[in-house]
Design a protein around this motif. Structure first.
Motif, mmCIF file in Angstrom:
data_model
loop_
_atom_site.group_PDB
_atom_site.id
_atom_site.type_symbol
_atom_site.label_atom_id
_atom_site.label_comp_id
_atom_site.label_asym_id
_atom_site.label_seq_id
_atom_site.Cartn_x
_atom_site.Cartn_y
_atom_site.Cartn_z
ATOM 1 N N ASP A 1 -14.579 14.634 4.105
ATOM 2 C CA ASP A 1 -15.259 15.125 2.904
ATOM 3 C C ASP A 1 -16.356 14.164 2.429
ATOM 4 N N GLN A 2 -16.789 13.269 3.295
ATOM 5 C CA GLN A 2 -17.862 12.304 3.045
ATOM 6 C C GLN A 2 -17.462 11.180 2.096
ATOM 7 N N ARG A 3 -16.195 11.091 1.735
ATOM 8 C CA ARG A 3 -15.721 9.975 0.912
ATOM 9 C C ARG A 3 -15.300 8.834 1.819
ATOM 10 N N SER A 4 -15.424 7.629 1.297
ATOM 11 C CA SER A 4 -15.055 6.438 2.051
ATOM 12 C C SER A 4 -14.276 5.497 1.151
ATOM 13 N N ALA A 5 -13.493 4.616 1.777
ATOM 14 C CA ALA A 5 -12.747 3.606 1.029
ATOM 15 C C ALA A 5 -12.697 2.339 1.868
ATOM 16 N N VAL A 6 -12.859 1.211 1.196
ATOM 17 C CA VAL A 6 -12.759 -0.074 1.874
ATOM 18 C C VAL A 6 -11.281 -0.414 2.000
ATOM 19 N N LEU A 7 -10.875 -0.822 3.197
ATOM 20 C CA LEU A 7 -9.484 -1.208 3.443
ATOM 21 C C LEU A 7 -9.308 -2.678 3.105
ATOM 22 N N ASP A 8 -8.176 -3.024 2.494
ATOM 23 C CA ASP A 8 -7.882 -4.432 2.217
ATOM 24 C C ASP A 8 -7.771 -5.208 3.524
ATOM 25 N N HIS A 9 -7.093 -4.606 4.503
ATOM 26 C CA HIS A 9 -6.901 -5.196 5.827
ATOM 27 C C HIS A 9 -6.839 -4.047 6.826
ATOM 28 N N PHE A 10 -6.918 -4.341 8.093
ATOM 29 C CA PHE A 10 -6.770 -3.327 9.136
ATOM 30 C C PHE A 10 -5.323 -3.368 9.590
ATOM 31 N N ASP A 11 -4.431 -2.821 8.745
ATOM 32 C CA ASP A 11 -2.998 -2.864 9.014
ATOM 33 C C ASP A 11 -2.308 -1.631 8.446
ATOM 34 N N VAL A 12 -1.008 -1.530 8.692
ATOM 35 C CA VAL A 12 -0.230 -0.372 8.251
ATOM 36 C C VAL A 12 -0.278 -0.190 6.734
ATOM 37 N N PRO A 13 0.051 -1.217 5.920
ATOM 38 C CA PRO A 13 0.077 -0.997 4.470
ATOM 39 C C PRO A 13 -1.264 -0.536 3.890
ATOM 40 N N LEU B 1 1.143 -5.321 11.461
ATOM 41 C CA LEU B 1 -0.007 -5.444 12.359
ATOM 42 C C LEU B 1 0.358 -5.013 13.770
ATOM 43 N N PHE B 2 -0.585 -4.361 14.439
ATOM 44 C CA PHE B 2 -0.418 -3.958 15.827
ATOM 45 C C PHE B 2 -1.652 -4.383 16.609
ATOM 46 N N ASP B 3 -1.447 -4.822 17.841
ATOM 47 C CA ASP B 3 -2.570 -5.168 18.711
ATOM 48 C C ASP B 3 -3.256 -3.921 19.244
ATOM 49 N N ASP B 4 -2.497 -2.855 19.410
ATOM 50 C CA ASP B 4 -3.009 -1.600 19.948
ATOM 51 C C ASP B 4 -3.292 -0.631 18.795
ATOM 52 N N ASN B 5 -4.544 -0.175 18.690
ATOM 53 C CA ASN B 5 -4.925 0.731 17.594
ATOM 54 C C ASN B 5 -4.155 2.046 17.635
ATOM 55 N N ASN B 6 -3.871 2.571 18.829
ATOM 56 C CA ASN B 6 -3.129 3.831 18.925
ATOM 57 C C ASN B 6 -1.717 3.690 18.364
ATOM 58 N N PHE C 1 5.692 10.653 2.898
ATOM 59 C CA PHE C 1 4.713 11.133 1.919
ATOM 60 C C PHE C 1 4.456 12.632 2.045
ATOM 61 N N LYS C 2 4.978 13.236 3.103
ATOM 62 C CA LYS C 2 4.789 14.674 3.353
ATOM 63 C C LYS C 2 3.304 15.026 3.422
ATOM 64 N N ILE C 3 2.542 14.175 4.123
ATOM 65 C CA ILE C 3 1.109 14.366 4.327
ATOM 66 C C ILE C 3 0.892 14.713 5.792
ATOM 67 N N GLU C 4 0.019 15.680 6.033
ATOM 68 C CA GLU C 4 -0.322 16.068 7.398
ATOM 69 C C GLU C 4 -0.893 14.854 8.150
ATOM 70 N N PRO C 5 -0.549 14.684 9.430
ATOM 71 C CA PRO C 5 -1.050 13.523 10.172
ATOM 72 C C PRO C 5 -2.569 13.559 10.312
ATOM 73 N N TYR C 6 -3.151 12.384 10.343
ATOM 74 C CA TYR C 6 -4.600 12.238 10.474
ATOM 75 C C TYR C 6 -4.966 11.882 11.908
ATOM 76 N N GLU C 7 -6.075 12.433 12.357
ATOM 77 C CA GLU C 7 -6.672 12.003 13.613
ATOM 78 C C GLU C 7 -7.618 10.866 13.243
ATOM 79 N N ILE C 8 -7.199 9.651 13.547
ATOM 80 C CA ILE C 8 -7.968 8.464 13.154
ATOM 81 C C ILE C 8 -8.617 7.872 14.398
ATOM 82 N N ARG C 9 -9.875 7.524 14.287
ATOM 83 C CA ARG C 9 -10.572 6.897 15.414
ATOM 84 C C ARG C 9 -11.406 5.734 14.900
#
Length: 135
Positions: free
Chosen positions: A34-46, A104-109, A123-131
């Protein structure tokens, strides 16, 4: 399936004092359809879980747990998910459901799979296709 892309930018910053040299730092931004963006605190699960949950109507809230003590949770309507950090692990709990994983994970997938498992199960949220966005 909703989609999102993650971009990163590397910067050289000054260390903050005369003895400190230049330091390399990297920022990550998640871009939604939807053209919205957010800065991530870190590139991790939380960071990914919190950002995507908040995008889907969840809010970070402090709830009292004792005299002068409070706990930070994610809440939507009557549903509550409690994240708890244990070293390099994180536990998410919603009612009697519990999900524990590395932060943290070494593998992005693997990272994206864990994030989606938490989003779907708790959270009952539909899974995201993240790339990863390549500039």
């Amino acid at each position: 399936m909703p989609r999102a892309a993650i971009s990163s930018k590397a910067f050289l910053i000054e260390g903050g004092c005369n003895a400190c040299g230049m330091q390399n730092t990297e920022t990550f931004t998640i871009h939604f359809e939807d053209q919205r963006s957010a800065v991530l605190d870190h590139f991790d699960v939380p960071s990914l879980v919190q950002t995507i949950a908040q995008k889907n109507g969840w809010r970070e809230t402090a709830i009292p747990v004792g005299i002068g003590e409070e706990e930070i949770v994610l809440k939507r309507a009557d549903a509550v998910v409690k994240p708890r950090f244990l070293g390099d692990q994180i536990i998410y709990q919603a009612g009697d459901q519990r999900f524990q994983t590395k932060q943290l994970f070494d593998d992005n997938n693997e990272l994206f799979e864990q994030v989606n498992n938490i989003l779907v199960q708790l959270f009952k949220i539909e899974p995201y296709e993240i790339r990863i966005a390549i500039d």
